[in-house]
Design an enzyme around this catalytic site. Structure first.
Site, PDB file in Angstrom:
ATOM      1  CB  ALA A  60      -0.938   0.329   1.101  1.00 43.86           C
ATOM      2  CB  THR A  61       1.525   3.560  -1.466  1.00 42.87           C
ATOM      3  OG1 THR A  61       1.984   2.916  -2.430  1.00 42.87           O
ATOM      4  CG2 THR A  61       2.753   5.294  -1.149  1.00 42.87           C
TER       5      THR A  61
END
Length: 199
Positions: A9-10
């Protein structure tokens, strides 16, 4: 302890003149499989504090719900808004207590307490203050953009633009990130959200 099985994820957080912008992409993947393309990873915790997370979705949702409830109790006891550093410390204590069976999530806590503040937490509960931050598998790409372009006291529009560009940069190179962006703005007047979708 290794966290190599943490889903990708970011998420990013940026302080600006009078507030904080938190942003995260919407993809949830395990290994080579995209499980969901529309998961929210930005959370208002109180009226003036929010969080953005990367990692196991269940863990981040449980953590935020617990801290949200504790912050409400704290506000009733003190009759004052719970500041961002107290929310970060609450999260830190919960995460450290679970260190042998950790919550597999990295968190950015951001909010306004006179001035905008951001704190990054790892799965074991370390609290690191900063002016901008990124977590997740796309963090290196996002930080590359923010390191080059962040300026203290930016306008809200510039901070939003930078957050979106940082996430898009991560999405281009990190296969575990993608499918749109959720943006959460926190100011002294409260929280507001925006969702961006793109192909």
């Amino acid at each position: 302890m290794a966290f190599e099985f943490m889903p990708g994820a970011t998420a990013v957080g940026i302080t600006y003149q009078g507030g904080v912008v938190l942003a995260a992409e919407k993809r949830v993947s395990f290994g080579h499989f995209v499980v969901n393309k529309n998961i929210k990873k930005t959370f208002p915790v109180t009226q003036r504090v929010g969080a953005a997370c990367a990692g196991m979705v269940a863990d981040m949702q449980v953590l935020v719900r617990q801290v949200e409830a504790l912050a409400k109790i704290r506000k009733l006891e003190t009759r004052r808004d719970v500041p961002p550093n107290s929310v970060a410390k609450l999260m830190s204590v919960i995460m450290f207590e679970r260190r042998y069976f950790p919550l597999l999530t990295q968190v950015i806590v951001g909010g306004v307490n006179g001035k905008p503040e951001i704190y990054t937490l790892d799965p074991l509960g370390s609290v690191l203050p900063d002016e901008y931050a990124a977590v997740g598998t796309g963090a290196e790409m996002a930080l590359g953009i923010m390191d080059a372009e962040f300026k203290a006291g930016m306008s809200e529009e510039k901070a939003r633009e930078l957050a979106v560009r940082a996430i898009k940069s991560a999405i281009q190179r990190d296969a575990a990130s993608g499918d749109g962006i959720d943006v959460l703005f926190i100011t002294k007047d409260g929280a507001r959200e925006e969702a961006l979708s793109f192909n």
